[in-house]
Design an enzyme around this catalytic site. Structure first.
Site, short mmCIF file in Angstrom:
data_model
loop_
_atom_site.label_atom_id
_atom_site.label_comp_id
_atom_site.label_asym_id
_atom_site.label_seq_id
_atom_site.Cartn_x
_atom_site.Cartn_y
_atom_site.Cartn_z
N GLU A 1 -4.44 3.86 6.09
CA GLU A 1 -4.33 3.61 4.65
C GLU A 1 -5.04 4.75 3.90
O GLU A 1 -4.61 5.18 2.83
CB GLU A 1 -4.99 2.26 4.34
CG GLU A 1 -4.97 1.91 2.88
CD GLU A 1 -5.52 0.52 2.58
OE1 GLU A 1 -5.21 -0.44 3.33
OE2 GLU A 1 -6.25 0.40 1.59
N ARG B 1 0.84 -1.22 0.00
CA ARG B 1 0.00 0.00 0.00
C ARG B 1 0.87 1.26 0.00
O ARG B 1 0.59 2.24 0.70
CB ARG B 1 -0.93 0.04 1.22
CG ARG B 1 -1.89 -1.11 1.33
CD ARG B 1 -2.92 -1.11 0.20
NE ARG B 1 -3.89 -2.16 0.44
CZ ARG B 1 -3.75 -3.41 0.05
NH1 ARG B 1 -2.67 -3.79 -0.65
NH2 ARG B 1 -4.67 -4.31 0.29
N SER C 1 -10.64 -0.37 3.88
CA SER C 1 -9.77 -0.50 5.06
C SER C 1 -9.23 0.87 5.47
O SER C 1 -8.61 1.55 4.65
CB SER C 1 -8.57 -1.39 4.74
OG SER C 1 -9.01 -2.64 4.31
C1 LIG Z 1 -15.46 -0.51 -0.20
C2 LIG Z 1 -14.02 -0.24 -0.53
C3 LIG Z 1 -13.15 -1.30 -0.71
C4 LIG Z 1 -11.81 -1.07 -1.03
N1 LIG Z 1 -10.98 -2.15 -1.23
C5 LIG Z 1 -9.69 -1.95 -1.54
C6 LIG Z 1 -8.82 -3.07 -1.77
O1 LIG Z 1 -9.24 -4.23 -1.72
N2 LIG Z 1 -7.52 -2.82 -2.05
C7 LIG Z 1 -7.03 -1.56 -2.16
O2 LIG Z 1 -5.84 -1.42 -2.43
N3 LIG Z 1 -7.83 -0.48 -1.97
C8 LIG Z 1 -9.14 -0.65 -1.66
N4 LIG Z 1 -9.95 0.44 -1.44
C9 LIG Z 1 -9.39 1.79 -1.52
C10 LIG Z 1 -9.58 2.49 -2.89
O3 LIG Z 1 -10.58 1.88 -3.63
C11 LIG Z 1 -8.29 2.49 -3.70
O4 LIG Z 1 -7.25 3.08 -2.98
C12 LIG Z 1 -8.46 3.22 -5.05
O5 LIG Z 1 -7.29 3.07 -5.83
C13 LIG Z 1 -8.73 4.71 -4.87
O6 LIG Z 1 -9.08 5.25 -6.13
P1 LIG Z 1 -9.78 6.65 -6.25
O7 LIG Z 1 -9.80 7.02 -7.69
O8 LIG Z 1 -11.08 6.64 -5.56
O9 LIG Z 1 -8.74 7.56 -5.48
P2 LIG Z 1 -9.00 8.89 -4.64
O10 LIG Z 1 -9.67 8.54 -3.35
O11 LIG Z 1 -9.67 9.91 -5.50
O12 LIG Z 1 -7.52 9.34 -4.34
C14 LIG Z 1 -6.69 8.58 -3.49
C15 LIG Z 1 -5.32 9.26 -3.38
O13 LIG Z 1 -4.67 9.27 -4.64
C16 LIG Z 1 -4.43 10.60 -5.10
N5 LIG Z 1 -4.72 10.54 -6.55
C17 LIG Z 1 -5.87 10.19 -7.15
N6 LIG Z 1 -5.71 10.19 -8.49
C18 LIG Z 1 -4.43 10.55 -8.73
C19 LIG Z 1 -3.65 10.71 -9.92
N7 LIG Z 1 -4.17 10.50 -11.14
N8 LIG Z 1 -2.36 11.09 -9.79
C20 LIG Z 1 -1.80 11.33 -8.57
N9 LIG Z 1 -2.49 11.18 -7.42
C21 LIG Z 1 -3.79 10.79 -7.50
C22 LIG Z 1 -5.38 11.48 -4.32
O14 LIG Z 1 -4.87 12.79 -4.19
C23 LIG Z 1 -5.43 10.74 -2.98
O15 LIG Z 1 -4.29 11.06 -2.20
C24 LIG Z 1 -11.31 0.25 -1.14
C25 LIG Z 1 -12.20 1.33 -0.96
C26 LIG Z 1 -13.55 1.09 -0.67
C27 LIG Z 1 -14.48 2.25 -0.51
#
Ligand SMILES: Cc1cc2nc3c(=O)[nH]c(=O)nc-3n(C[C@H](O)[C@H](O)[C@H](O)COP(=O)(O)OP(=O)(O)OC[C@H]3O[C@@H](n4cnc5c(N)ncnc54)[C@H](O)[C@@H]3O)c2cc1C
Length: 336
Positions: free
Chosen positions: A332, A163, A236
């Site tokens: 996380e 992570r 998480s």
């Molecule tokens: C129900 C649920 C289950 C999940 N299960 C998992 C799992 O099994 N495994 C796992 O690893 N994660 C999991 N996650 C966490 C999440 O889905 C991941 O971390 C996902 O990659 C986040 O994507 P996002 O586009 O929503 O990011 P955001 O929440 O929009 O951003 C997350 C971070 O990345 C940065 N960011 C976003 N896009 C960019 C970009 N293009 N360039 C640079 N920085 C950027 C943001 O500034 C922020 O710091 C889960 C979340 C939920 C709600």
């Protein structure tokens, strides 16, 4: 002219459903727009977001929130067995996984149903059910806000860990697209983790396809995790802590049923969910927010919580876990 919105609600842009306001908000639909934006707003405090599924807003954001909406997928055949797939940051991750399965491209099926967009996948090296992004990752294209240049980051440049990646530390690196190597034949099926094999046995599936693995992963996840469309959450909240041999021995002496996984001779991963449950937080309900009933790693907003309510709860959990186990839980979720 780019459309900058003022005093814009971020409720629909974070899976915790926290109702905060961005002083300014903009959606970026092309790399050119991203470059122009940086040229015209160098000194602005910016936050780049995808699906908002790994963010907790504890306050209104007094700067510019940039929603990355770059779209596109292209596939190039490497040889008989493998293809290279380049995906723009604004594509939805789970839709991409499904698209790959429909197009017989293997490697992402264990990462089914992870919310959010492709551009955020390298930020924390998303992982689930025995697979991490780094296992299929070739490179990503990054726009550096400092140098105002587009650069390629190869696998080793990204410094992926559990992570973790270089992008978690350097917020000036904006991921524009990622390129992965996926199998198009003789798929390597990974079913050894998190109850996948048991579920396949129940279904009497002896030679699972990538579609079978995805279906099973989706079933297990749907049973275990709250759907953010129904109950606000960001998956998480904490990472599973990793401790050394000295520490694991101390923990075993004091808590004889503590679960752990050996990573190597001197590192052991402990499920944070067990630490939180043993600290008495599982299912704790504080009215507007709480700890999920079946998955104590997930903090939830029942509708009207503020980000700071949830942040305070996370700090209390950290404090109790630290007192009891002398372990510092690391979040996380990105707390803003
Ligand atoms: C129900 C649920 C289950 C999940 N299960 C998992 C799992 O099994 N495994 C796992 O690893 N994660 C999991 N996650 C966490 C999440 O889905 C991941 O971390 C996902 O990659 C986040 O994507 P996002 O586009 O929503 O990011 P955001 O929440 O929009 O951003 C997350 C971070 O990345 C940065 N960011 C976003 N896009 C960019 C970009 N293009 N360039 C640079 N920085 C950027 C943001 O500034 C922020 O710091 C889960 C979340 C939920 C709600």
């Amino acid at each position: 002219m780019m459309d900058v919105k003022e005093n814009y609600s971020l409720k629909k842009y974070n899976s915790f459903n926290i109702d905060v306001i961005a002083k300014e908000f903009i959606q970026i639909n092309s790399i050119k727009e991203l470059i122009d934006l940086q040229k015209n707003s160098k000194n602005k405090n910016k936050l780049f977001i995808g699906g908002g599924s790994n963010i907790l807003f504890t306050n209104n954001f007094e700067g510019l929130v940039v929603h990355i909406n770059l779209k596109g997928i292209s596939v190039k055949k490497i040889n008989e067995n493998f293809s290279e797939i380049k995906v723009m940051s604004g594509e939805n991750w789970n839709e991409l996984v499904n698209w790959c399965i429909e197009n017989n491209l293997g490697g992402l099926e264990n990462l089914s149903l992870i919310p959010g967009n492709v551009g955020a996948a390298p930020i924390q090296n998303i992982g689930a059910y025995g697979v991490e992004l780094k296992d299929v990752f070739i490179s990503c294209e990054v726009y550096d806000l400092n140098t105002e240049k587009l650069t390629i980051y190869n696998l080793n440049d990204c410094k992926f860990g559990y992570r973790d990646s270089i992008f978690k530390k350097n917020k000036n690196l904006i991921v524009v697209s990622i390129t992965m190597k996926l199998s198009s034949k003789n798929h390597k099926i990974n079913s050894s983790y998190g109850g996948i094999n048991d579920e396949l046995k129940n279904l009497n599936i002896k030679e699972p396809t990538i579609k079978d693995i995805s279906n099973v992963v989706c079933d297990i996840r749907n049973k275990k995790l709250p759907n953010p469309n129904k109950i606000g959450n960001a998956g998480s909240f904490f990472k599973n802590p990793i401790v050394n041999s000295k520490k694991i021995n101390w923990l075993k002496e004091n808590f004889n049923n503590i679960p752990f996984y050996k990573i190597d001779e001197n590192s052991y991963k402990i499920p944070a969910a067990w630490l939180i449950e043993t600290s008495g937080f599982k299912g704790k309900d504080f009215g507007n927010f709480g700890v999920h009933k079946t998955q104590p790693l997930v903090l939830v907003n029942y509708g009207k919580a503020s980000g700071s309510d949830i942040n305070k709860l996370s700090l209390s959990i950290k404090e109790v876990v630290n007192k009891l186990f002398k372990i510092e839980l690391e979040t996380e979720v990105n707390i803003i």
